[in-house]
Design a protein around this motif. Structure first.
Motif, PDB file in Angstrom:
ATOM      1  N   ILE A  85      46.462  36.393  12.393  1.00 49.42           N
ATOM      2  CA  ILE A  85      46.630  36.681  13.817  1.00 49.42           C
ATOM      3  C   ILE A  85      47.956  36.064  14.214  1.00 49.42           C
ATOM      4  O   ILE A  85      48.137  34.847  14.064  1.00 49.42           O
ATOM      5  CB  ILE A  85      45.469  36.073  14.621  1.00 49.42           C
ATOM      6  N   GLY A 101      41.770  39.292  20.296  1.00 50.30           N
ATOM      7  CA  GLY A 101      41.333  38.351  21.326  1.00 50.30           C
ATOM      8  C   GLY A 101      41.785  38.688  22.729  1.00 50.30           C
ATOM      9  O   GLY A 101      41.657  37.867  23.638  1.00 50.30           O
ATOM     10  N   HIS A 105      34.996  38.717  23.699  1.00 50.81           N
ATOM     11  CA  HIS A 105      34.227  39.393  22.653  1.00 50.81           C
ATOM     12  C   HIS A 105      33.537  38.384  21.739  1.00 50.81           C
ATOM     13  O   HIS A 105      33.899  37.203  21.711  1.00 50.81           O
ATOM     14  CB  HIS A 105      35.131  40.292  21.811  1.00 50.81           C
ATOM     15  N   ASP A 107      32.808  38.055  17.613  1.00 51.57           N
ATOM     16  CA  ASP A 107      33.423  38.685  16.440  1.00 51.57           C
ATOM     17  C   ASP A 107      32.470  39.618  15.686  1.00 51.57           C
ATOM     18  O   ASP A 107      31.340  39.238  15.359  1.00 51.57           O
ATOM     19  CB  ASP A 107      33.958  37.623  15.484  1.00 51.57           C
ATOM     20  N   TRP A 258      33.619  28.560  15.322  1.00 51.05           N
ATOM     21  CA  TRP A 258      32.715  28.928  16.428  1.00 51.05           C
ATOM     22  C   TRP A 258      31.584  29.813  15.934  1.00 51.05           C
ATOM     23  O   TRP A 258      31.682  30.496  14.928  1.00 51.05           O
ATOM     24  CB  TRP A 258      33.479  29.566  17.579  1.00 51.05           C
ATOM     25  N   ALA A 267      41.451  35.084  23.846  1.00 52.40           N
ATOM     26  CA  ALA A 267      42.730  34.366  23.682  1.00 52.40           C
ATOM     27  C   ALA A 267      43.553  34.479  24.972  1.00 52.40           C
ATOM     28  O   ALA A 267      43.347  35.390  25.778  1.00 52.40           O
ATOM     29  CB  ALA A 267      43.496  34.961  22.509  1.00 52.40           C
TER      30      ALA A 267
HETATM   31  C1  SIN Z   1      40.273  36.125  18.009  1.00 47.23           C
HETATM   32  O1  SIN Z   1      39.806  36.762  18.945  1.00 47.23           O
HETATM   33  O2  SIN Z   1      39.670  35.985  16.967  1.00 47.23           O
HETATM   34  C2  SIN Z   1      41.625  35.475  18.175  1.00 47.23           C
HETATM   35  C3  SIN Z   1      41.560  34.271  19.009  1.00 47.23           C
HETATM   36  C4  SIN Z   1      42.921  33.682  19.207  1.00 47.23           C
HETATM   37  O3  SIN Z   1      43.914  34.173  18.641  1.00 47.23           O
HETATM   38  O4  SIN Z   1      43.023  32.712  19.941  1.00 47.23           O
END
Ligand code: SIN
Length: 290
Positions: A85, A101, A105, A107, A258, A267
């Protein structure tokens, strides 16, 4: 007795481990203590982790079987269990997902067996003048369920909702312009909708969790569209009330873990493109929600 320190946060979720090296050998007893604390607090951070992709994979695999992402183009080419990411482009190509993110959501909730938990490791954190940007927010699903009025709990009962990767794709494509808009035919390469209980039971803690999210939950099964849309909007707003939320301000080397049944997350995109953000992520398989 384990020789690490654990500091729970103030709200319903969140906690910080100090003195754990996720790359070092760890006894089953120590890992079991860590796992118990994790399930109690739903999102935890291990500070100061210096992990190669292989070390992240090895530590993640302690929690269960790893679950590669449905998008091959954002996987680490040397370790496909890892998703990247990042806002970084190299040789004209994005090195990872640039819009992961964006919406609240949980995952892989769009799969029949969504991820049990996720690990995200900070390799580069956008920083300026000593301030770190790009926080990730988490909302507690059991706290959200507990706070629902009794009439709403009764109304939701055994209801189920569709969680849809395809529904997410073109909304995200149009709103943020990072991924291409796909035709219905092209979207078929991605999973069909998964139908899950709106209130699911946590497989470890037994707590009831509100399991809908703005990112993927597209409709309530068997409910007229207008009624379903209105109810979902109410539930989305309720699920992320400030009293249920923990906001993680990243430090380099943070390894965040998490629980995807107990939290949803989002995010924060509050940094300019010249500030680099690079994260490596592993997801662990879960079971069919009940
Ligand atoms: C995600 O949604 O897994 C990414 C979270 C992030 O980049 O902070």
């Amino acid at each position: 007795m384990a020789d690490f320190e654990f500091r729970p946060g103030d709200g319903p979720i969140g906690g910080e481990f100090l003195g754990v090296d996720a790359a070092a050998p760890m006894s089953d007893a120590t890992f079991a203590e860590i796992e118990d604390l994790f399930y109690d607090r739903s999102v935890v951070v291990f500070r100061d982790q210096d992990l190669t992709p292989q070390q992240l994979v090895a530590f993640s695999a302690r929690f269960g079987t790893l679950q590669p992402n449905v998008r091959a183009e954002i996987q680490n080419p040397d370790a496909p269990e890892i998703t990247l990411i990042s806002n970084i482009t190299e040789n004209g190509k994005a090195i990872g997902s640039r819009d992961a993110g964006r919406y609240w959501h949980s995952d892989l909730c769009y799969l029949g067996e969504p991820s049990k938990l996720t690990l995200l490791h900070a390799l580069e954190v956008p920083e300026r003048d000593g301030v770190a940007y790009g926080d990730t927010r988490f909302a507690s699903a059991p706290a959200a369920y507990d706070a629902l009025p009794d009439e709403m709990k009764a109304r939701l009962g055994e209801s189920k909702a569709a969680n849809s990767y395809r529904y997410m794709w073109n909304r995200k494509a149009r709103e943020f312009g990072v991924r291409p808009v796909l035709s219905d035919e092209e979207l078929k390469q991605y999973p069909e909708d998964a139908i899950h209980p709106i209130v699911r039971t946590h497989p470890v803690t037994g707590r009831k969790c509100l399991y809908v999210c703005e990112g993927y939950t597209s409709r309530i099964d068997g409910m007229p569209e207008a009624e379903s849309d209105a109810l979902l909007q109410d539930l989305f707003a309720h699920a992320i009330k400030p009293e249920f939320v923990y906001r993680h301000n990243w430090r380099l080397g943070d390894l965040l873990v998490w629980d995807n049944c107990a939290v949803q997350h989002k995010a924060t995109f509050d940094y300019p493109p010249e500030l680099r953000r690079r994260m490596q992520r592993c997801a662990v398989e879960g079971a069919v929600p009940f």
